[in-house]
Design an enzyme around this catalytic site. Structure first.
Site, PDB file in Angstrom:
ATOM      1  N   GLY A   5       0.751  -1.438  -0.060  1.00 42.59           N
ATOM      2  CA  GLY A   5      -0.116  -0.010  -0.042  1.00 42.59           C
ATOM      3  C   GLY A   5       0.785   1.256   0.062  1.00 42.59           C
ATOM      4  N   TYR A 135      10.856 -12.889 -12.110  1.00 40.55           N
ATOM      5  CA  TYR A 135       9.643 -12.204 -12.037  1.00 40.55           C
ATOM      6  C   TYR A 135       8.602 -12.927 -12.598  1.00 40.55           C
ATOM      7  CZ  TYR A 135       6.645  -8.233 -12.137  1.00 40.55           C
ATOM      8  OH  TYR A 135       5.454  -7.230 -11.698  1.00 40.55           O
ATOM      9  N   PRO A 162      -1.542  -5.396 -15.383  1.00 40.17           N
ATOM     10  CA  PRO A 162      -1.467  -3.936 -15.738  1.00 40.17           C
ATOM     11  C   PRO A 162       0.010  -3.723 -16.860  1.00 40.17           C
ATOM     12  CG  PRO A 162      -1.289  -4.117 -13.342  1.00 40.17           C
ATOM     13  CD  PRO A 162      -1.359  -5.435 -13.905  1.00 40.17           C
ATOM     14  N   THR A 163      -0.120  -2.995 -17.660  1.00 38.38           N
ATOM     15  CA  THR A 163       1.099  -2.765 -18.351  1.00 38.38           C
ATOM     16  C   THR A 163       1.861  -1.895 -17.666  1.00 38.38           C
ATOM     17  OG1 THR A 163       1.903  -2.000 -20.596  1.00 38.38           O
ATOM     18  CG2 THR A 163       0.197  -0.554 -19.569  1.00 38.38           C
ATOM     19  N   LYS A 186      17.108  11.211 -14.564  1.00 39.04           N
ATOM     20  CA  LYS A 186      18.077  11.491 -15.228  1.00 39.04           C
ATOM     21  C   LYS A 186      18.182  13.160 -16.027  1.00 39.04           C
ATOM     22  CE  LYS A 186      19.393   6.836 -17.237  1.00 39.04           C
ATOM     23  NZ  LYS A 186      19.415   6.105 -18.715  1.00 39.04           N
ATOM     24  N   ASP A 269      18.063  -3.279 -24.866  1.00 43.22           N
ATOM     25  CA  ASP A 269      16.853  -2.919 -25.149  1.00 43.22           C
ATOM     26  C   ASP A 269      15.638  -3.602 -24.314  1.00 43.22           C
ATOM     27  OD1 ASP A 269      16.882  -1.842 -28.716  1.00 43.22           O
ATOM     28  OD2 ASP A 269      17.070  -0.762 -26.894  1.00 43.22           O
TER      29      ASP A 269
HETATM   30  P1  NAP Z   1       6.541  -0.706  -5.536  1.00 44.25           P
HETATM   31  O1  NAP Z   1       6.322   0.801  -5.758  1.00 44.25           O
HETATM   32  O2  NAP Z   1       7.815  -1.263  -5.646  1.00 44.25           O
HETATM   33  O3  NAP Z   1       5.877  -0.996  -4.203  1.00 44.25           O
HETATM   34  C1  NAP Z   1       5.923  -2.368  -3.795  1.00 44.25           C
HETATM   35  C2  NAP Z   1       5.249  -2.504  -2.376  1.00 44.25           C
HETATM   36  O4  NAP Z   1       5.172  -3.865  -2.072  1.00 44.25           O
HETATM   37  C3  NAP Z   1       5.628  -1.342  -1.538  1.00 44.25           C
HETATM   38  O5  NAP Z   1       4.436  -1.166  -0.760  1.00 44.25           O
HETATM   39  C4  NAP Z   1       6.494  -2.148  -0.411  1.00 44.25           C
HETATM   40  O6  NAP Z   1       6.438  -1.957   0.689  1.00 44.25           O
HETATM   41  C5  NAP Z   1       5.836  -3.727  -0.341  1.00 44.25           C
HETATM   42  N1  NAP Z   1       6.806  -4.559  -0.278  1.00 44.25           N
HETATM   43  C6  NAP Z   1       7.753  -5.175  -1.166  1.00 44.25           C
HETATM   44  N2  NAP Z   1       8.447  -6.126  -0.535  1.00 44.25           N
HETATM   45  C7  NAP Z   1       7.516  -6.530   0.640  1.00 44.25           C
HETATM   46  C8  NAP Z   1       7.569  -7.658   1.744  1.00 44.25           C
HETATM   47  N3  NAP Z   1       8.343  -8.642   1.542  1.00 44.25           N
HETATM   48  N4  NAP Z   1       6.737  -7.691   2.659  1.00 44.25           N
HETATM   49  C9  NAP Z   1       5.671  -6.587   2.607  1.00 44.25           C
HETATM   50  N5  NAP Z   1       5.431  -5.569   1.625  1.00 44.25           N
HETATM   51  C10 NAP Z   1       6.373  -5.662   0.657  1.00 44.25           C
HETATM   52  O7  NAP Z   1       5.770  -1.214  -6.642  1.00 44.25           O
HETATM   53  P2  NAP Z   1       4.388  -1.048  -7.447  1.00 44.25           P
HETATM   54  O8  NAP Z   1       5.067  -0.732  -9.071  1.00 44.25           O
HETATM   55  O9  NAP Z   1       3.307  -0.297  -6.710  1.00 44.25           O
HETATM   56  O10 NAP Z   1       3.889  -2.691  -7.944  1.00 44.25           O
HETATM   57  C11 NAP Z   1       2.747  -2.917  -7.253  1.00 44.25           C
HETATM   58  C12 NAP Z   1       1.974  -4.087  -7.917  1.00 44.25           C
HETATM   59  O11 NAP Z   1       2.157  -3.768  -9.347  1.00 44.25           O
HETATM   60  C13 NAP Z   1       3.324  -5.239  -7.872  1.00 44.25           C
HETATM   61  O12 NAP Z   1       2.659  -6.561  -7.709  1.00 44.25           O
HETATM   62  C14 NAP Z   1       3.718  -5.162  -9.345  1.00 44.25           C
HETATM   63  O13 NAP Z   1       4.326  -6.633  -9.731  1.00 44.25           O
HETATM   64  C15 NAP Z   1       2.552  -4.934 -10.075  1.00 44.25           C
HETATM   65  N6  NAP Z   1       3.150  -4.237 -11.637  1.00 44.25           N
HETATM   66  C16 NAP Z   1       3.757  -3.001 -11.536  1.00 44.25           C
HETATM   67  C17 NAP Z   1       3.941  -2.440 -12.779  1.00 44.25           C
HETATM   68  C18 NAP Z   1       5.049  -1.067 -12.850  1.00 44.25           C
HETATM   69  O14 NAP Z   1       5.386  -0.816 -13.988  1.00 44.25           O
HETATM   70  N7  NAP Z   1       5.342  -0.605 -11.825  1.00 44.25           N
HETATM   71  C19 NAP Z   1       3.793  -2.900 -13.930  1.00 44.25           C
HETATM   72  C20 NAP Z   1       2.784  -4.132 -13.964  1.00 44.25           C
HETATM   73  C21 NAP Z   1       2.607  -4.593 -12.546  1.00 44.25           C
HETATM   74  P3  NAP Z   1       7.654  -0.942   1.182  1.00 44.25           P
HETATM   75  O15 NAP Z   1       6.853   0.327   0.799  1.00 44.25           O
HETATM   76  O16 NAP Z   1       7.822  -1.127   2.689  1.00 44.25           O
HETATM   77  O17 NAP Z   1       8.985  -1.241   0.710  1.00 44.25           O
HETATM   78  O1  GFB Z   2      10.432   0.153 -17.522  1.00 45.10           O
HETATM   79  P1  GFB Z   2      11.877  -0.679 -18.069  1.00 45.10           P
HETATM   80  O2  GFB Z   2      13.059  -0.895 -17.392  1.00 45.10           O
HETATM   81  O3  GFB Z   2      11.417  -2.322 -18.408  1.00 45.10           O
HETATM   82  O4  GFB Z   2      12.072  -0.257 -19.649  1.00 45.10           O
HETATM   83  P2  GFB Z   2      10.499  -3.437 -19.347  1.00 45.10           P
HETATM   84  C1  GFB Z   2      13.212  -0.871 -20.118  1.00 45.10           C
HETATM   85  C2  GFB Z   2      13.321  -0.242 -21.682  1.00 45.10           C
HETATM   86  O5  GFB Z   2      13.361   1.124 -21.562  1.00 45.10           O
HETATM   87  C3  GFB Z   2      14.424  -0.883 -22.435  1.00 45.10           C
HETATM   88  C4  GFB Z   2      14.709   1.469 -22.196  1.00 45.10           C
HETATM   89  O6  GFB Z   2      14.255  -0.675 -23.622  1.00 45.10           O
HETATM   90  C5  GFB Z   2      15.610   0.077 -21.913  1.00 45.10           C
HETATM   91  O7  GFB Z   2      16.650   0.062 -22.986  1.00 45.10           O
HETATM   92  N1  GFB Z   2      15.523   2.414 -21.290  1.00 45.10           N
HETATM   93  C6  GFB Z   2      16.004   3.738 -21.947  1.00 45.10           C
HETATM   94  C7  GFB Z   2      15.512   2.591 -20.144  1.00 45.10           C
HETATM   95  N2  GFB Z   2      16.574   4.358 -20.708  1.00 45.10           N
HETATM   96  C8  GFB Z   2      16.368   3.720 -19.560  1.00 45.10           C
HETATM   97  C9  GFB Z   2      16.439   4.151 -18.215  1.00 45.10           C
HETATM   98  O8  GFB Z   2      16.665   5.316 -17.906  1.00 45.10           O
HETATM   99  N3  GFB Z   2      15.936   3.138 -17.288  1.00 45.10           N
HETATM  100  C10 GFB Z   2      15.315   2.174 -17.680  1.00 45.10           C
HETATM  101  N4  GFB Z   2      14.992   1.024 -16.751  1.00 45.10           N
HETATM  102  N5  GFB Z   2      15.106   1.807 -18.813  1.00 45.10           N
HETATM  103  C11 GFB Z   2       9.804  -4.426 -17.225  1.00 45.10           C
HETATM  104  C12 GFB Z   2      10.042  -6.066 -16.674  1.00 45.10           C
HETATM  105  O9  GFB Z   2      10.304  -4.464 -18.558  1.00 45.10           O
HETATM  106  O10 GFB Z   2       8.553  -4.017 -17.259  1.00 45.10           O
HETATM  107  C13 GFB Z   2       9.606  -5.850 -15.081  1.00 45.10           C
HETATM  108  O11 GFB Z   2      11.476  -6.164 -16.522  1.00 45.10           O
HETATM  109  C14 GFB Z   2       7.998  -5.105 -15.020  1.00 45.10           C
HETATM  110  O12 GFB Z   2       9.407  -7.129 -14.714  1.00 45.10           O
HETATM  111  C15 GFB Z   2       8.141  -3.993 -15.994  1.00 45.10           C
HETATM  112  O13 GFB Z   2       7.182  -6.108 -15.270  1.00 45.10           O
HETATM  113  C16 GFB Z   2       6.613  -3.611 -15.973  1.00 45.10           C
HETATM  114  O14 GFB Z   2       9.255  -2.477 -19.683  1.00 45.10           O
HETATM  115  O15 GFB Z   2      11.648  -3.496 -20.390  1.00 45.10           O
END
Ligand code: NAP
Ligand code: GFB
Length: 313
Positions: A5, A135, A162-163, A186, A269
């Site tokens: 949360g 993952y 989610p994407t 950055k 990439d």
């Molecule tokens: P986040 O910002 O990294 O937040 C992760 C959350 O999980 C935080 O509240 C963290 O608590 C908690 N957490 C991590 N490890 C824990 C543990 N061992 N025990 C209890 N709580 C723990 O992640 P988010 O981006 O909001 O992602 C939320 C969900 O969306 C995840 O299931 C992720 O896989 C999914 N999702 C994310 C993306 C994306 O692009 N971000 C895309 C698709 C799906 P603390 O704050 O205390 O560390």
């Molecule tokens: O969000 P991202 O790190 O993860 O995006 P994915 C990576 C893409 O962005 C690659 C380019 O094509 C990188 O080369 N990129 C360019 C950068 N500049 C940057 C930068 O400054 N930081 C980062 N991080 N990337 C993730 C999964 O894939 O998608 C995770 O690995 C998660 O598990 C997340 O599910 C939603 O979109 O490639």
């Protein structure tokens, strides 16, 4: 009860659930957990949380999360931590007769070699991209567990897919974060140092991005209105897909950055694309409208600059 949360998605959900005039029924009480309330990898800590809160519904967001480069580095931990959290939460949810659990997958867990657009039926049709296989396999098991609990115990467990999510309260770490928050960080540093912005990779990969505050609204809709065990993709449409270069230029423009932009093609990439269909969502929730990408980036970059001192980075 919302696990995770305090993260990117959880913070958006908390803002929505606690908004003035939120359309929450009077008897609805929301609890937002962080890891400080209990480490969900520890079954004893999870039982303590269920005893304390006796949740009727759970939105299970907690996970080990990161961008491409963090995923490439820590596949063992991504698998172990997420499998442990997911198994503990679902096991106790069944034992405590939780009425509904909505867990979180991701569009990056789909098969790497696939036809497009990807839809919900394709999750297990082949290996994920190797960069995040730790993952991805952990997350895929949530879908298997949900169906098994439904068949064997009649549990109402489901999941959303989610994407790439972005918004305020993200993890802006350049090393471990996702692309948009990494680029925002950055750009901020490049402005301070009068340096060019370095985008990793070629800039050619394609991504669909969903604003965290839109995702939060969809989570509440899924919790209340979606009653299938099958996952549902929560994403902008295929037509809203952008390449990384366009995403970077959108961030730079929102932050008023006028310096040069260079591409470091020595960096990976990752997946070229993971184009997902949101047809199922559109059919079930036709009135939903996404925040335009540039507007959401502007909101997020403003939040980041305003909260730079305390933002996760
Ligand atoms: P986040 O910002 O990294 O937040 C992760 C959350 O999980 C935080 O509240 C963290 O608590 C908690 N957490 C991590 N490890 C824990 C543990 N061992 N025990 C209890 N709580 C723990 O992640 P988010 O981006 O909001 O992602 C939320 C969900 O969306 C995840 O299931 C992720 O896989 C999914 N999702 C994310 C993306 C994306 O692009 N971000 C895309 C698709 C799906 P603390 O704050 O205390 O560390
Ligand atoms: O969000 P991202 O790190 O993860 O995006 P994915 C990576 C893409 O962005 C690659 C380019 O094509 C990188 O080369 N990129 C360019 C950068 N500049 C940057 C930068 O400054 N930081 C980062 N991080 N990337 C993730 C999964 O894939 O998608 C995770 O690995 C998660 O598990 C997340 O599910 C939603 O979109 O490639």
């Amino acid at each position: 009860m919302v696990t995770g949360g305090t993260g990117l998605v959880g913070s958006a959900l908390k803002k929505l659930a606690q908004a003035d005039g939120a359309a929450n029924p009077a008897d609805e009480r929301w609890v937002f957990l962080s890891s400080k309330d209990g480490d969900l990898r520890d079954p004893v800590a999870v039982r303590t949380l269920f005893e304390r809160h006796r949740p009727t519904h759970i939105i299970h967001l907690a996970a080990m999360v990161g961008g491409l480069f963090k995923n490439m580095k820590y596949k063992v931990e991504f698998w172990r931590d997420n499998v442990a959290m997911n198994d503990n939460v679902l096991t106790l949810a069944k034992e405590y007769k939780v009425r509904k659990v909505v867990s979180c997958l991701s569009t990056c867990i789909f098969p790497d070699k696939t036809s497009y657009p990807i839809d919900e039926t394709m999750i297990h049709n082949g290996p994920p991209h190797p960069s995040n296989e730790g993952y991805a396999y952990a997350k895929r098991m949530v879908d298997v567990q949900n169906r098994a609990y439904a068949e064997e115990y009649g549990c109402a467990f489901t999941s959303v897919i989610p994407t790439n999510v972005f918004g305020p309260h993200d993890n802006y770490s350049i090393e471990d974060g996702h692309v948009l928050p990494g680029l925002m960080h950055k750009v901020h540093l490049a402005q301070q140092r009068s340096e060019p912005l370095t985008v990793w990779g070629t800039g050619r990969p394609l991504r669909q991005f969903i604003f965290s505050e839109d995702l939060a609204r969809l989570f509440v809709w899924v919790l209340r209105e979606y009653h299938s065990v099958e996952p549902i993709i929560l994403s902008v449409g295929e037509d809203d897909e952008v390449d990384i270069k366009t995403a970077a230029l959108t961030v730079a423009s929102a932050m008023g950055f006028t310096g040069g932009v260079v591409f470091d093609a020595t960096k990976s990439d990752g997946q070229y694309k993971k184009t997902a269909s949101n047809a199922k969502l559109r059919a079930l929730n036709p009135s939903f409208r996404f925040t335009p990408f540039a507007d959401a980036v502007a909101i997020t970059t403003k939040w980041f600059v305003d909260n730079y001192a305390t933002a996760r980075k």
